[in-house]
Design a protein around this motif. Structure first.
Motif, PDB file in Angstrom:
ATOM      1  N   UNK A  86      -7.180 123.551  -2.259  1.00 60.63           N
ATOM      2  CA  UNK A  86      -6.276 123.961  -1.186  1.00 60.63           C
ATOM      3  C   UNK A  86      -6.009 125.469  -1.175  1.00 60.63           C
ATOM      4  N   UNK A  87      -6.599 126.184  -2.131  1.00 62.63           N
ATOM      5  CA  UNK A  87      -6.362 127.622  -2.205  1.00 62.63           C
ATOM      6  C   UNK A  87      -7.124 128.327  -1.090  1.00 62.63           C
ATOM      7  N   UNK A  88      -6.424 129.190  -0.358  1.00 62.47           N
ATOM      8  CA  UNK A  88      -7.052 129.929   0.725  1.00 62.47           C
ATOM      9  C   UNK A  88      -7.846 131.103   0.168  1.00 62.47           C
ATOM     10  N   UNK A  89      -9.044 131.276   0.715  1.00 61.82           N
ATOM     11  CA  UNK A  89      -9.856 132.415   0.305  1.00 61.82           C
ATOM     12  C   UNK A  89      -9.294 133.690   0.923  1.00 61.82           C
ATOM     13  N   UNK A  90      -9.707 134.809   0.371  1.00 58.64           N
ATOM     14  CA  UNK A  90      -9.290 136.086   0.945  1.00 58.64           C
ATOM     15  C   UNK A  90      -9.801 136.197   2.373  1.00 58.64           C
ATOM     16  N   UNK A  91      -9.022 136.801   3.247  1.00 59.49           N
ATOM     17  CA  UNK A  91      -9.445 136.952   4.631  1.00 59.49           C
ATOM     18  C   UNK A  91     -10.659 137.864   4.695  1.00 59.49           C
ATOM     19  N   UNK A  92     -11.575 137.529   5.576  1.00 59.86           N
ATOM     20  CA  UNK A  92     -12.796 138.319   5.717  1.00 59.86           C
ATOM     21  C   UNK A  92     -12.712 139.184   6.974  1.00 59.86           C
ATOM     22  N   UNK A  93     -13.175 140.397   6.863  1.00 61.76           N
ATOM     23  CA  UNK A  93     -13.118 141.334   7.976  1.00 61.76           C
ATOM     24  C   UNK A  93     -14.302 141.123   8.916  1.00 61.76           C
ATOM     25  N   UNK A  94     -14.026 141.243  10.204  1.00 61.98           N
ATOM     26  CA  UNK A  94     -15.091 141.128  11.191  1.00 61.98           C
ATOM     27  C   UNK A  94     -15.794 142.474  11.387  1.00 61.98           C
ATOM     28  N   UNK A  95     -15.109 143.586  11.026  1.00 66.93           N
ATOM     29  CA  UNK A  95     -15.683 144.920  11.165  1.00 66.93           C
ATOM     30  C   UNK A  95     -16.214 145.387   9.815  1.00 66.93           C
ATOM     31  N   UNK A  96     -17.501 145.712   9.762  1.00 63.17           N
ATOM     32  CA  UNK A  96     -18.136 146.061   8.494  1.00 63.17           C
ATOM     33  C   UNK A  96     -17.517 147.304   7.868  1.00 63.17           C
ATOM     34  N   UNK A  97     -17.247 148.345   8.676  1.00 60.34           N
ATOM     35  CA  UNK A  97     -16.684 149.576   8.118  1.00 60.34           C
ATOM     36  C   UNK A  97     -15.304 149.333   7.499  1.00 60.34           C
ATOM     37  N   UNK A 102     -11.716 148.826   2.772  1.00 63.58           N
ATOM     38  CA  UNK A 102     -10.667 148.117   2.023  1.00 63.58           C
ATOM     39  C   UNK A 102     -11.137 147.773   0.610  1.00 63.58           C
ATOM     40  N   UNK A 103     -12.403 147.422   0.488  1.00 65.30           N
ATOM     41  CA  UNK A 103     -12.922 147.080  -0.834  1.00 65.30           C
ATOM     42  C   UNK A 103     -12.976 148.315  -1.733  1.00 65.30           C
ATOM     43  N   UNK A 104     -13.387 149.449  -1.181  1.00 60.58           N
ATOM     44  CA  UNK A 104     -13.423 150.693  -1.960  1.00 60.58           C
ATOM     45  C   UNK A 104     -12.022 151.043  -2.446  1.00 60.58           C
ATOM     46  N   UNK A 105     -11.032 150.934  -1.560  1.00 54.09           N
ATOM     47  CA  UNK A 105      -9.656 151.262  -1.940  1.00 54.09           C
ATOM     48  C   UNK A 105      -9.142 150.320  -3.037  1.00 54.09           C
ATOM     49  N   UNK A 151     -17.469 153.681  -9.491  1.00 55.77           N
ATOM     50  CA  UNK A 151     -16.501 152.593  -9.665  1.00 55.77           C
ATOM     51  C   UNK A 151     -17.028 151.467 -10.559  1.00 55.77           C
ATOM     52  N   UNK A 152     -18.289 151.591 -10.997  1.00 56.24           N
ATOM     53  CA  UNK A 152     -18.912 150.597 -11.898  1.00 56.24           C
ATOM     54  C   UNK A 152     -18.922 149.190 -11.292  1.00 56.24           C
ATOM     55  N   UNK A 153     -19.345 149.111 -10.043  1.00 54.46           N
ATOM     56  CA  UNK A 153     -19.502 147.819  -9.373  1.00 54.46           C
ATOM     57  C   UNK A 153     -20.839 147.835  -8.647  1.00 54.46           C
ATOM     58  N   UNK A 154     -21.439 146.668  -8.405  1.00 50.92           N
ATOM     59  CA  UNK A 154     -22.684 146.653  -7.630  1.00 50.92           C
ATOM     60  C   UNK A 154     -22.419 147.034  -6.175  1.00 50.92           C
ATOM     61  N   UNK A 155     -23.430 147.531  -5.509  1.00 52.72           N
ATOM     62  CA  UNK A 155     -23.290 147.920  -4.103  1.00 52.72           C
ATOM     63  C   UNK A 155     -22.853 146.732  -3.257  1.00 52.72           C
ATOM     64  N   UNK A 156     -23.349 145.552  -3.600  1.00 53.51           N
ATOM     65  CA  UNK A 156     -23.016 144.355  -2.810  1.00 53.51           C
ATOM     66  C   UNK A 156     -21.531 144.023  -2.844  1.00 53.51           C
ATOM     67  N   UNK A 157     -20.798 144.524  -3.840  1.00 53.22           N
ATOM     68  CA  UNK A 157     -19.366 144.240  -3.932  1.00 53.22           C
ATOM     69  C   UNK A 157     -18.608 144.802  -2.741  1.00 53.22           C
ATOM     70  N   UNK A 158     -19.107 145.851  -2.133  1.00 54.12           N
ATOM     71  CA  UNK A 158     -18.405 146.466  -1.010  1.00 54.12           C
ATOM     72  C   UNK A 158     -18.483 145.619   0.263  1.00 54.12           C
ATOM     73  N   UNK A 159     -19.392 144.637   0.278  1.00 56.42           N
ATOM     74  CA  UNK A 159     -19.553 143.791   1.466  1.00 56.42           C
ATOM     75  C   UNK A 159     -18.848 142.443   1.312  1.00 56.42           C
ATOM     76  N   UNK A 160     -18.107 142.299   0.224  1.00 58.70           N
ATOM     77  CA  UNK A 160     -17.537 140.992  -0.105  1.00 58.70           C
ATOM     78  C   UNK A 160     -16.587 140.479   0.972  1.00 58.70           C
ATOM     79  N   UNK A 161     -15.840 141.381   1.608  1.00 59.67           N
ATOM     80  CA  UNK A 161     -14.856 140.955   2.601  1.00 59.67           C
ATOM     81  C   UNK A 161     -15.439 140.783   4.010  1.00 59.67           C
ATOM     82  N   UNK A 162     -16.675 141.172   4.179  1.00 63.36           N
ATOM     83  CA  UNK A 162     -17.263 141.082   5.512  1.00 63.36           C
ATOM     84  C   UNK A 162     -17.480 139.629   5.899  1.00 63.36           C
ATOM     85  N   UNK A 163     -17.149 139.306   7.140  1.00 60.63           N
ATOM     86  CA  UNK A 163     -17.257 137.916   7.602  1.00 60.63           C
ATOM     87  C   UNK A 163     -18.724 137.499   7.654  1.00 60.63           C
TER      88      UNK A 163
END
Length: 285
Positions: A86-97, A102-105, A151-163
């Motif tokens: 029942x746990x809600x996932x983090x909201x995903x952004x429709x805008x890639x930029x 938000x992920x970088x911040x 930031x010691x994260x993979x590049x793909x981490x920045x796209x995690x919130x994208x819908x």
């Protein structure tokens, strides 16, 4: 003695017996004190296995005195499931930029870095970083690589919130695709109930409706990667897993490690229909 008096006398003795059965007599106390053991007639139990149950089936029956209650207990592992359905996932952004910004911040805050710190580590200006974090500009691949390194994260981490698109497969009654799965035996009909292919879960799930009939072979030596769940819909089948055989009836399920030899070893009542859900890591087979 009249029959009625005999019955009354017998009932009275039974009532007295039930009332006093937990109180050992003086002789039994003396015997217990002398031997250092409890009186077997009062407290000992013995473990029985009813006919037709496997010794490893997880059932335990305790039988006490003839007048005591016999209880059956199914011992299941007390494992707490880690996932909250029942746990809600983090909201995903429709805008890639916006999603990237938000992920970088968030990652920068998690690292305890200021914008100036990140600017120094990446060679980017404070103004450019501010635009990226606010979703005003679209960073180049080179910029993303610099942020990833700092930031010691993979590049793909920045796209995690994208819908991303999440697939669903609807198969109507009678329209499941009949396939011949690798290792399928004669008379084993496999109907695939859905397939998603590559996905973000990291696993592949293959749900089948399997039908066995008079022409089907017994074949208890299937073996493959992953885990498998069976749920019996119709008929009865003897199903072997490793060195154990299970008599499965409608409503029964069997969940097992599919790396051990398994499969039907006795077709008890035909036709037999059951669900088989196989799951294994992506890249497996």
């Amino acid at each position: 003695m009249p029959v009625r008096d005999k019955i009354a006398s017998h009932r009275g003795q039974s009532a007295d017996f039930r009332t006093d059965r937990t109180k050992p007599t003086r002789d039994q106390d003396e015997i217990g004190a002398a031997s250092g053991k409890l009186c077997p007639s009062r407290t000992q139990t013995r473990r029985l296995r009813p006919a037709g149950l496997n010794s490893g089936a997880g059932f335990s029956i305790l039988q006490r005195r003839p007048d005591a209650v016999i209880t059956t207990r199914h011992e299941m592992p007390q494992t707490k499931l880690s996932q909250d359905p029942h746990k809600l996932r983090e909201t995903r952004e429709k805008n890639l930029e916006t999603a990237i910004g938000r992920e970088v911040r968030e990652v920068r805050h998690a690292r305890g870095m200021t914008v100036a710190d990140l600017a120094e580590a990446t060679g980017l200006s404070v103004g450019m970083l501010s635009k990226i974090e606010n979703g005003v500009t679209s960073p180049s691949l080179t910029t993303l690589q610099a942020l990833s390194s700092a930031l010691s994260v993979p590049v793909t981490a920045f796209f995690r919130r994208f819908e991303e698109r999440r697939e669903a497969v609807h198969v109507k009654a009678g329209e499941a695709l009949e396939i011949e799965r690798a290792g399928t035996r004669a008379g084993h009909q496999y109907n695939l109930l859905g397939h998603l292919g590559a996905n973000n879960s990291g696993v592949v799930v293959e749900p089948y409706l399997i039908t066995l009939n008079e022409e089907s072979d017994v074949f208890p030596i299937f073996q493959h990667d992953g885990v498998e769940l069976l749920y019996i819909l119709e008929g009865e089948v003897g199903y072997r897993h490793g060195d154990q055989s299970f008599h499965l009836r409608p409503g029964d399920s069997l969940f097992f490690d599919a790396d051990a030899p398994h499969g039907p070893d006795e077709l008890i009542r035909l036709p037999i229909r059951y669900l088989s859900v196989i799951s294994y890591p992506q890249g497996g087979s």
